[in-house]
Design a protein around this motif. Structure first.
Motif, PDB file in Angstrom:
ATOM      1  N   VAL A   1      24.124  22.943  -6.381  1.00 32.25           N
ATOM      2  CA  VAL A   1      24.910  22.285  -5.322  1.00 32.25           C
ATOM      3  C   VAL A   1      26.311  21.969  -5.817  1.00 32.25           C
ATOM      4  O   VAL A   1      27.311  22.152  -5.095  1.00 32.25           O
ATOM      5  CB  VAL A   1      24.190  21.010  -4.843  1.00 32.25           C
ATOM      6  CG1 VAL A   1      25.064  20.216  -3.885  1.00 32.25           C
ATOM      7  CG2 VAL A   1      22.862  21.366  -4.176  1.00 32.25           C
ATOM      8  N   TYR A   2      26.424  21.510  -7.060  1.00 31.84           N
ATOM      9  CA  TYR A   2      27.746  21.180  -7.604  1.00 31.84           C
ATOM     10  C   TYR A   2      28.614  22.423  -7.753  1.00 31.84           C
ATOM     11  O   TYR A   2      29.848  22.346  -7.677  1.00 31.84           O
ATOM     12  CB  TYR A   2      27.598  20.485  -8.958  1.00 31.84           C
ATOM     13  CG  TYR A   2      28.924  20.185  -9.619  1.00 31.84           C
ATOM     14  CD1 TYR A   2      29.775  19.218  -9.102  1.00 31.84           C
ATOM     15  CD2 TYR A   2      29.319  20.880 -10.755  1.00 31.84           C
ATOM     16  CE1 TYR A   2      30.992  18.944  -9.701  1.00 31.84           C
ATOM     17  CE2 TYR A   2      30.535  20.607 -11.369  1.00 31.84           C
ATOM     18  CZ  TYR A   2      31.368  19.640 -10.834  1.00 31.84           C
ATOM     19  OH  TYR A   2      32.577  19.372 -11.424  1.00 31.84           O
ATOM     20  N   ALA A   3      27.979  23.576  -7.926  1.00 33.96           N
ATOM     21  CA  ALA A   3      28.748  24.807  -8.114  1.00 33.96           C
ATOM     22  C   ALA A   3      29.612  25.137  -6.903  1.00 33.96           C
ATOM     23  O   ALA A   3      30.677  25.760  -7.047  1.00 33.96           O
ATOM     24  CB  ALA A   3      27.803  25.975  -8.415  1.00 33.96           C
TER      25      ALA A   3
ATOM     26  N   THR B   1      32.660  32.604  -3.062  1.00 35.38           N
ATOM     27  CA  THR B   1      31.950  32.896  -1.811  1.00 35.38           C
ATOM     28  C   THR B   1      30.489  33.222  -2.075  1.00 35.38           C
ATOM     29  O   THR B   1      29.587  32.780  -1.352  1.00 35.38           O
ATOM     30  CB  THR B   1      32.629  34.073  -1.085  1.00 35.38           C
ATOM     31  OG1 THR B   1      34.001  33.762  -0.851  1.00 35.38           O
ATOM     32  CG2 THR B   1      31.939  34.360   0.242  1.00 35.38           C
ATOM     33  N   ALA B   2      30.234  34.006  -3.132  1.00 28.00           N
ATOM     34  CA  ALA B   2      28.855  34.337  -3.478  1.00 28.00           C
ATOM     35  C   ALA B   2      28.077  33.085  -3.884  1.00 28.00           C
ATOM     36  O   ALA B   2      26.893  32.941  -3.548  1.00 28.00           O
ATOM     37  CB  ALA B   2      28.833  35.362  -4.612  1.00 28.00           C
ATOM     38  N   VAL B   3      28.727  32.165  -4.603  1.00 29.25           N
ATOM     39  CA  VAL B   3      28.070  30.907  -4.981  1.00 29.25           C
ATOM     40  C   VAL B   3      27.675  30.116  -3.739  1.00 29.25           C
ATOM     41  O   VAL B   3      26.581  29.536  -3.659  1.00 29.25           O
ATOM     42  CB  VAL B   3      28.998  30.069  -5.891  1.00 29.25           C
ATOM     43  CG1 VAL B   3      28.400  28.693  -6.140  1.00 29.25           C
ATOM     44  CG2 VAL B   3      29.231  30.783  -7.213  1.00 29.25           C
ATOM     45  N   ILE B   4      28.566  30.078  -2.739  1.00 29.12           N
ATOM     46  CA  ILE B   4      28.264  29.361  -1.494  1.00 29.12           C
ATOM     47  C   ILE B   4      27.066  29.999  -0.791  1.00 29.12           C
ATOM     48  O   ILE B   4      26.169  29.299  -0.295  1.00 29.12           O
ATOM     49  CB  ILE B   4      29.498  29.355  -0.573  1.00 29.12           C
ATOM     50  CG1 ILE B   4      30.621  28.532  -1.204  1.00 29.12           C
ATOM     51  CG2 ILE B   4      29.136  28.795   0.806  1.00 29.12           C
ATOM     52  CD1 ILE B   4      31.917  28.541  -0.407  1.00 29.12           C
ATOM     53  N   ILE B   5      27.029  31.322  -0.759  1.00 25.29           N
ATOM     54  CA  ILE B   5      25.903  32.017  -0.126  1.00 25.29           C
ATOM     55  C   ILE B   5      24.597  31.699  -0.856  1.00 25.29           C
ATOM     56  O   ILE B   5      23.563  31.426  -0.232  1.00 25.29           O
ATOM     57  CB  ILE B   5      26.166  33.534  -0.094  1.00 25.29           C
ATOM     58  CG1 ILE B   5      27.360  33.841   0.812  1.00 25.29           C
ATOM     59  CG2 ILE B   5      24.926  34.285   0.390  1.00 25.29           C
ATOM     60  CD1 ILE B   5      27.785  35.294   0.771  1.00 25.29           C
ATOM     61  N   PHE B   6      24.641  31.734  -2.181  1.00 23.31           N
ATOM     62  CA  PHE B   6      23.448  31.387  -2.966  1.00 23.31           C
ATOM     63  C   PHE B   6      22.955  29.975  -2.632  1.00 23.31           C
ATOM     64  O   PHE B   6      21.756  29.743  -2.478  1.00 23.31           O
ATOM     65  CB  PHE B   6      23.750  31.480  -4.466  1.00 23.31           C
ATOM     66  CG  PHE B   6      23.895  32.880  -4.982  1.00 23.31           C
ATOM     67  CD1 PHE B   6      23.304  33.948  -4.315  1.00 23.31           C
ATOM     68  CD2 PHE B   6      24.620  33.141  -6.128  1.00 23.31           C
ATOM     69  CE1 PHE B   6      23.432  35.245  -4.783  1.00 23.31           C
ATOM     70  CE2 PHE B   6      24.751  34.429  -6.620  1.00 23.31           C
ATOM     71  CZ  PHE B   6      24.158  35.487  -5.937  1.00 23.31           C
TER      72      PHE B   6
ATOM     73  N   LEU C   1      19.527  28.483  -0.840  1.00 23.77           N
ATOM     74  CA  LEU C   1      18.729  27.456  -1.512  1.00 23.77           C
ATOM     75  C   LEU C   1      18.361  26.342  -0.537  1.00 23.77           C
ATOM     76  O   LEU C   1      17.205  25.889  -0.490  1.00 23.77           O
ATOM     77  CB  LEU C   1      19.512  26.887  -2.697  1.00 23.77           C
ATOM     78  CG  LEU C   1      18.912  25.660  -3.397  1.00 23.77           C
ATOM     79  CD1 LEU C   1      17.573  26.002  -4.032  1.00 23.77           C
ATOM     80  CD2 LEU C   1      19.876  25.120  -4.450  1.00 23.77           C
ATOM     81  N   PHE C   2      19.316  25.895   0.265  1.00 21.63           N
ATOM     82  CA  PHE C   2      19.042  24.853   1.262  1.00 21.63           C
ATOM     83  C   PHE C   2      18.030  25.337   2.296  1.00 21.63           C
ATOM     84  O   PHE C   2      17.162  24.569   2.739  1.00 21.63           O
ATOM     85  CB  PHE C   2      20.337  24.431   1.962  1.00 21.63           C
ATOM     86  CG  PHE C   2      21.158  23.464   1.175  1.00 21.63           C
ATOM     87  CD1 PHE C   2      20.619  22.285   0.698  1.00 21.63           C
ATOM     88  CD2 PHE C   2      22.499  23.723   0.900  1.00 21.63           C
ATOM     89  CE1 PHE C   2      21.374  21.381  -0.032  1.00 21.63           C
ATOM     90  CE2 PHE C   2      23.262  22.832   0.170  1.00 21.63           C
ATOM     91  CZ  PHE C   2      22.701  21.663  -0.292  1.00 21.63           C
ATOM     92  N   ILE C   3      18.131  26.605   2.686  1.00 20.48           N
ATOM     93  CA  ILE C   3      17.183  27.148   3.659  1.00 20.48           C
ATOM     94  C   ILE C   3      15.769  27.085   3.115  1.00 20.48           C
ATOM     95  O   ILE C   3      14.824  26.684   3.809  1.00 20.48           O
ATOM     96  CB  ILE C   3      17.574  28.589   4.035  1.00 20.48           C
ATOM     97  CG1 ILE C   3      18.895  28.595   4.811  1.00 20.48           C
ATOM     98  CG2 ILE C   3      16.475  29.250   4.868  1.00 20.48           C
ATOM     99  CD1 ILE C   3      19.432  29.983   5.096  1.00 20.48           C
ATOM    100  N   VAL C   4      15.594  27.482   1.837  1.00 21.98           N
ATOM    101  CA  VAL C   4      14.266  27.450   1.220  1.00 21.98           C
ATOM    102  C   VAL C   4      13.738  26.018   1.165  1.00 21.98           C
ATOM    103  O   VAL C   4      12.546  25.765   1.410  1.00 21.98           O
ATOM    104  CB  VAL C   4      14.311  28.068  -0.185  1.00 21.98           C
ATOM    105  CG1 VAL C   4      12.954  27.938  -0.879  1.00 21.98           C
ATOM    106  CG2 VAL C   4      14.719  29.534  -0.110  1.00 21.98           C
TER     107      VAL C   4
END
Length: 589
Positions: free
Chosen positions: A164-166, A241-246, A250-253
């Motif tokens: 999340v901090y990333a 952008t890729a970090v945000i997608i990751f 994670l939140f969805i899971v």
């Protein structure tokens, strides 16, 4: 409209909603795991040396392990109030630390900083205790899976908070402290009124097995996903952008399990309570085994009734026994018979902490846990130096791996131990024996220093260490009851700092420094064989040990401790067979 209101009330009072909310709280409850990430900015901003940072680390370990006050508050206060106290401690402790790091308030002396860190990390004991107490009471017949899943998410919370901090992508690392202060506190305050007992033992449904399977599947997906993300972010330079997608995935899971209480509220009707034999029976459903005063009645005339009672049918026998007990109770009230009162609860009933402390079974559960958790923490605390001594340069991969194996060990420990007690009515501590065998093998592999031994060792030790955190709390609740589970659980958490202090702080560090000094002396004599100033030359470089010898003796000692724990746990299994047969034997018939 009435139908919608009824469904909404069913959703609010669903024990699965409490469980999902507890998962979310546990996902941000492992604040102590973040200390390694915030200690560098504390060290550089406040000008501390490594010894001072180590003092703060000890305060952190005590804070997230010492929870006597937490257990007391969880017994006398509503659970939402205990959660609010924990959120307040976290907000004040880490918030004040952030103010000092950013120069908004003057720094405190070291002793006060230790107190502040203790207060901040002690907040997570309220999160852990409230989540476990509520869910174990709501799922009394599924304690293993419940404890395993919740403790698993607590162990994985450091990786979740780091991810999340990333997405903040702040060059100012002090913002991590601000996120730790505000983020978990906001989550807990938002969910604190949901975390409560909801008479979940009456909510047994045919779909519960499928629901647990769904949660387990979510856990496996989460573990595999975080492992993949950690490896990608560590080995590849990816865009923000890729970090945000990751992180969004994670939140969805994490949100997916909410489907369970929604499905229960919308599609299923409660099962008849007669279909499930609960561990917390209502008074009207209890078999008349004891009187309400819970006494053992001595009445010799009743011996004559035994042959006649045994010859009756089951229904007639039950009525006759109830009638005889009523007669005995009346006679006892009139003083016609002698009544022998028990001096305390039996195993499987509700104990206070003081009552449990004088029981052999309590210490037979605590001591193996101390030995196993202490040896596991020795590896976790020294993983960097262990991997470096064996020639590995990328130590982060082992830190990430043991975190994931720890998580999976907690999930597997709860699942497998539950199958043991459900299918065979066999004592749950037998799962501790298996975990300790696995850990003993893991320590042996690391000590031998064979090629690939670190990968095998971290796998085995991570799984075994994690399994204990699922099995021990569940076993404690079965042997010593649910009423004072908060106090009992927080006593068992003392095994972590005690084991870390002795095994890691004394044994491992002492042996490592001894071997490092021997190697440094050999190098020194090789370079200056005849120098008259040999004894006057100071070693400017820090002591560093290389080779499997650095942790060979330590690993063998840890493996021996695990073997001792195996025998103690086997003794506990032998002593508690009757308890588990009474608790779970009927569910098999």
């Amino acid at each position: 409209m009435d139908h919608l209101v009824q469904r909404f009330n069913s959703f609010i009072g669903c024990r699965w909603l409490v469980f999902v909310a507890a998962i979310w709280i546990q996902s941000c409850a492992g604040i102590g795991y973040m200390f390694g990430s915030i200690s560098p900015v504390i060290k550089s901003s406040l000008g501390y040396n490594q010894r001072q940072i180590a003092s703060l680390g000890v305060a952190k370990d005590l804070g997230d392990s010492v929870g006597f006050l937490t257990g007391y508050f969880c017994e006398i206060l509503p659970l939402w109030a205990a959660l609010f106290i924990g959120a307040l401690q976290n907000l004040i402790g880490h918030g004040w630390l952030w103010l000092m790091i950013t120069g908004r308030v003057p720094p405190l002396p070291l002793w006060a900083m230790c107190v502040l860190i203790f207060i901040a990390t002690n907040g997570e004991t309220y999160f852990n205790t409230a989540a476990l107490v509520s869910c174990v009471q709501n799922f009394p017949k599924s304690r293993g899976p419940i404890v395993g899943i919740l403790k698993g998410f607590a162990g994985l919370s450091g990786a979740i908070l780091t991810q999340v901090y990333a997405i903040i992508n702040s060059p100012d690392h002090a913002s991590l402290i601000f996120m730790i202060a505000v983020g978990p506190s906001m989550v807990v305050i938002a969910l604190m009124f949901i975390i409560r007992p909801v008479k979940g033992h009456r909510q047994g449904r045919a779909s519960d097995g499928a629901s647990f399977t769904f949660v387990y599947s979510t856990c496996l997906v989460l573990a595999a996903y975080l492992m993949g993300v950690m490896l990608v972010e560590d080995l590849v330079d990816i865009s923000h952008t890729a970090v945000i997608i990751f992180t969004v995935f994670l939140f969805i899971v994490l949100v997916v399990p909410i489907c369970i209480p929604i499905s229960v509220a919308l599609t299923e009707e409660p099962r008849s309570s007669s279909l499930e034999e609960v561990l917390l029976p209502e008074h009207g459903k209890q078999e008349p085994v004891r009187t309400e005063s819970d006494t053992d009645v001595i009445f010799s005339e009743l011996e004559e009734e035994k042959p006649r009672v045994n010859s009756l049918t089951a229904a007639e026998r039950k009525k006759r026994i109830a009638h005889l007990q009523a007669m005995v109770a009346q006679a006892a009230a009139e003083g016609a018979v002698r009544v022998k009162r028990r001096r305390g609860p039996r195993r499987g009933e509700d104990f206070t902490l003081l009552q449990a402390l004088v029981k052999a079974d309590f210490w037979l559960l605590f001591c193996p846990f101390l030995l196993a958790s202490g040896s596991g923490l020795t590896v976790i605390d020294n993983l960097g130096q262990m991997s470096q001594s064996l020639g590995y340069t990328n130590t982060h991969i082992f830190v990430s791996m043991i975190s994931i194996w720890n998580f999976l060990g907690r999930i597997a420990g709860g699942y497998l131990s539950e199958n043991v007690v459900r299918s065979y009515a066999y004592p749950r501590p037998v799962a501790m024996v298996v975990a300790q065998v696995v850990m003993a093998a893991g320590h042996f592999f690391i000590g031998m220093g064979w090629p690939g031994a670190m990968y095998v060792g971290t796998l085995l030790i991570g799984l075994g260490y994690g399994a204990h955190w699922a099995v021990v709390p569940a076993s404690a609740s079965e042997l010593f009851g649910l009423k004072n589970f908060g106090a009992l659980y927080n006593f068992f958490t003392l095994a972590n700092p005690a084991g870390s202090l002795v095994f890691s702080g004394v044994i491992a560090s002492g042996i490592y420094d001894h071997e490092a000094e021997k190697q440094a002396e050999r190098r020194h004599h090789h370079l200056h064989p005849v120098s008259m100033f040999t004894g006057m030359l100071g070693r400017k470089e820090p002591s560093k040990c290389e080779g499997s010898i650095c942790f060979f003796v330590t690993s063998m000692i840890m493996s021996a401790f695990c073997i001792i724990a195996i025998f103690l746990s086997l003794f506990l299994v032998h002593r508690t067979k009757v308890v588990y047969a009474n608790l779970y034997g009927k569910s098999r018939t």
